[in-house]
Design an enzyme around this catalytic site. Structure first.
Site, PDB file in Angstrom:
ATOM      1  N   GLY A 104     -59.753  60.710  25.849  1.00 55.54           N
ATOM      2  CA  GLY A 104     -59.323  60.177  24.559  1.00 55.54           C
ATOM      3  C   GLY A 104     -59.303  61.243  23.479  1.00 55.54           C
ATOM      4  O   GLY A 104     -60.278  61.981  23.278  1.00 55.54           O
ATOM      5  N   GLY A 155     -58.772  60.504  20.236  1.00 56.61           N
ATOM      6  CA  GLY A 155     -58.952  59.830  18.943  1.00 56.61           C
ATOM      7  C   GLY A 155     -60.045  60.553  18.162  1.00 56.61           C
ATOM      8  O   GLY A 155     -60.395  61.694  18.461  1.00 56.61           O
ATOM      9  N   PHE A 156     -60.622  59.867  17.171  1.00 56.55           N
ATOM     10  CA  PHE A 156     -61.647  60.504  16.355  1.00 56.55           C
ATOM     11  C   PHE A 156     -62.846  60.953  17.208  1.00 56.55           C
ATOM     12  O   PHE A 156     -63.355  62.052  17.029  1.00 56.55           O
ATOM     13  CB  PHE A 156     -62.137  59.535  15.270  1.00 56.55           C
ATOM     14  N   GLY A 157     -63.292  60.087  18.141  1.00 59.76           N
ATOM     15  CA  GLY A 157     -64.467  60.423  18.953  1.00 59.76           C
ATOM     16  C   GLY A 157     -64.216  61.629  19.841  1.00 59.76           C
ATOM     17  O   GLY A 157     -64.951  62.621  19.806  1.00 59.76           O
ATOM     18  N   VAL A 187     -56.296  57.594  32.322  1.00 60.49           N
ATOM     19  CA  VAL A 187     -57.518  57.540  33.126  1.00 60.49           C
ATOM     20  C   VAL A 187     -57.661  56.123  33.673  1.00 60.49           C
ATOM     21  O   VAL A 187     -57.693  55.161  32.904  1.00 60.49           O
ATOM     22  CB  VAL A 187     -58.744  57.946  32.282  1.00 60.49           C
ATOM     23  N   GLU A 193     -53.948  45.310   4.074  1.00 64.39           N
ATOM     24  CA  GLU A 193     -53.069  46.416   3.690  1.00 64.39           C
ATOM     25  C   GLU A 193     -51.622  46.149   4.093  1.00 64.39           C
ATOM     26  O   GLU A 193     -50.701  46.386   3.307  1.00 64.39           O
ATOM     27  CB  GLU A 193     -53.589  47.724   4.309  1.00 64.39           C
ATOM     28  N   ASP A 253     -65.216  53.703  19.163  1.00 62.89           N
ATOM     29  CA  ASP A 253     -65.032  52.247  19.125  1.00 62.89           C
ATOM     30  C   ASP A 253     -65.530  51.547  20.385  1.00 62.89           C
ATOM     31  O   ASP A 253     -65.851  50.365  20.349  1.00 62.89           O
ATOM     32  CB  ASP A 253     -63.539  51.921  18.966  1.00 62.89           C
TER      33      ASP A 253
END
Ligand SMILES: Cc1cc2nc3c(=O)[nH]c(=O)nc-3n(C[C@H](O)[C@H](O)[C@H](O)COP(=O)(O)OP(=O)(O)OC[C@H]3O[C@@H](n4cnc5c(N)ncnc54)[C@H](O)[C@@H]3O)c2cc1C
Length: 444
Positions: free
Chosen positions: A23, A25-27, A91, A187, A325
């Site tokens: 991944g 993403g942020f992590g 994966v 939003e 997450d």
């Protein structure tokens, strides 16, 4: 034989220590970045070729920002990280005994990536609370591809309304339903209302975009519940001022091509006709969480997130970290700061273990939360400081510019915001139309 994670010391011997990160993403991305110059060989695998800034996906969907303004190519971000390579692939399995990650490449070939340390940061998907059939008519917004689908649906609805002669059918095209009153739902509903009233003004002949109906349904008592009563109320008033109908205590029980059924707080069910429903409620962890739980005996929570140890590692597997997450650490929320900080913590723990040091417990430093409710109007809650209106929006702007990855993304975002929030233009409105087969030949 490769050095074990626990007893190795920081010498050249550990240079071949293989870290696989699932991944970007942020992590995952921040784990990779914090392993720069560590004596490890990193393979970061993701099913896309980019890191995406999810908090701004709604601005892609509503024509404010381009996909390039909210994403960055992963290999460009890591190009100066000599110890990291980036691979495209899905994966599909993780073998904790053999220490291998099974990947399916875009061409269908399978590969196995061996690891000494593994960081799993595959995020979450949309949850329809047991009604996956809703997905066809109410797609969510987790990826760049999702945001582009939403852009297609939103701008396509206005085009279809212009073609529609029957007023009832036109009304259904001009009614937008948003399910879920968290930051994303708030939003996007605000931005659809402003798109209609400001950016599209005067462009259509069969209807006035001012008459567009945007309805936001929230099952709980208030929208943006995590911000506290006062800010929730401010957000509601702001949305209502720009024309969004906010309905709380309203549970969407059915979704189809022509609208939604909604049960109100008194238990009565009402039908709302709409051709465009956007799902912004509920998340379920990546299926990889279940794979890891089955293999390790780790516990899953109701959203399918893995309960991790104090250092973010997997129960019984100190060489495997679950971050972002898809991890449950003291019930922390699924927000970017948690993902980023837990990814960094996993990287630091790998370094510590390679240096023969004991791991430390993960400590989360909460930075607060914010949501842009409408043009130049945001609500912000930071350690007791509560801001709303223009001041909140300035802070929102500052934080989002600082958080975007890469200079180019920041520059593109600033251009989009200047045009949309100072002016009224939406520059990213292109949609792809599908003409029936043969239509062009038959009608040259
Ligand atoms: C619309 C939206 C708005 C948001 N707004 C805010 C906000 O305002 N503030 C805030 O703090 N947070 C917000 N969040 C939450 C925040 O974006 C997430 O908490 C954060 O992105 C989580 O990071 P992550 O690394 O765990 O997962 P993600 O960022 O989701 O990254 C997961 C990565 O894993 C990849 N992946 C998944 N499965 C596989 C697989 N099987 N094989 C290969 N790759 C895989 C994906 O392609 C993706 O790149 C928002 C989220 C969304 C969707």
């Amino acid at each position: 034989m490769r050095p074990a994670v626990h007893d190795a010391v920081l010498t050249d011997k550990v240079a071949g220590h293989r870290v696989v990160i699932v991944g970007a993403g942020f992590g995952g991305l921040f784990a990779a970045r914090f392993l720069k110059r560590a004596p490890v060989e990193i393979t970061l695998v993701d099913r896309t070729n980019h890191h995406v800034f999810q908090p701004l996906l709604y601005q892609v969907a509503t024509g404010i920002l381009s996909p390039g303004a909210v994403s960055a190519p992963t290999r460009e971000v890591l190009r100066k990280h000599a110890n990291a390579k980036v691979e495209l692939g899905d994966v599909v399995d993780i073998d904790l005994v053999e220490k291998k990650v099974a990947v399916v490449r875009p061409d269908g070939r399978r590969a196995a990536l061996p690891y000494d340390s593994l960081v799993v940061a595959a995020g979450v998907t949309q949850s329809y609370f047991g009604h996956d059939e809703f997905a066809e008519w109410a797609p969510g917004m987790k990826t760049l591809a999702d945001a582009l689908v939403q852009r297609q649906r939103i701008f396509g609805a206005f085009e279809m309304a212009e073609l529609e002669e029957d007023p009832d059918a036109r009304r259904a095209w001009l009614t937008f339903v948003v399910v879920g009153g968290g930051p994303t739902g708030v939003e996007i509903s605000g931005q659809i209302a402003e798109l209609a009233r400001r950016a599209l003004k005067g462009e259509f002949r069969r209807f006035d975009p001012v008459d567009v109906r945007v309805v936001l349904f929230e099952g709980g008592k208030e929208i943006l519940a995590s911000f506290g009563n006062r800010l929730s109320e401010t957000a509601r008033t702001t949305l209502e001022k720009i024309g969004v109908e906010v309905q709380t205590g309203a549970i969407v029980t059915h979704v189809d091509a022509d609208g939604v059924d909604v049960k109100d707080a008194a238990g009565a069910t009402k039908r709302y006709r709409s051709k465009t429903t956007i799902w912004a409620a509920g998340v379920a962890a990546s299926p990889l969480a279940k794979v890891l739980a089955n293999a390790s005996g780790a516990e899953l929570d109701r959203a399918g997130r893995i309960k991790v140890e104090s250092d973010c590692s997997l129960h019984g597997h100190p060489e495997v970290y679950v971050v972002g997450d898809m991890m449950n650490f003291d019930n922390l929320p699924g927000v970017s700061e948690v993902a980023l900080q837990s990814g960094i913590h996993a990287a630091k723990t790998i370094r510590r273990r390679l240096a023969g040091k004991e791991p430390e417990a993960f400590k989360y430093y909460e930075l607060g939360s914010m949501a842009a409710v409408s043009r130049r109007n945001a609500i912000v809650s930071i350690h007791g400081l509560r801001l709303s209106g223009f001041l909140g929006w300035m802070l929102w702007l500052f934080v989002h510019i600082a958080s975007l990855t890469g200079f180019k993304s920041r520059f593109k975002a600033l251009v989009g915001w200047t045009l949309s929030f100072l002016g009224a233009t939406r520059t990213e409105r292109a949609i792809v139309t599908k003409l029936p087969k043969g239509a062009i030949d038959e009608h040259p």
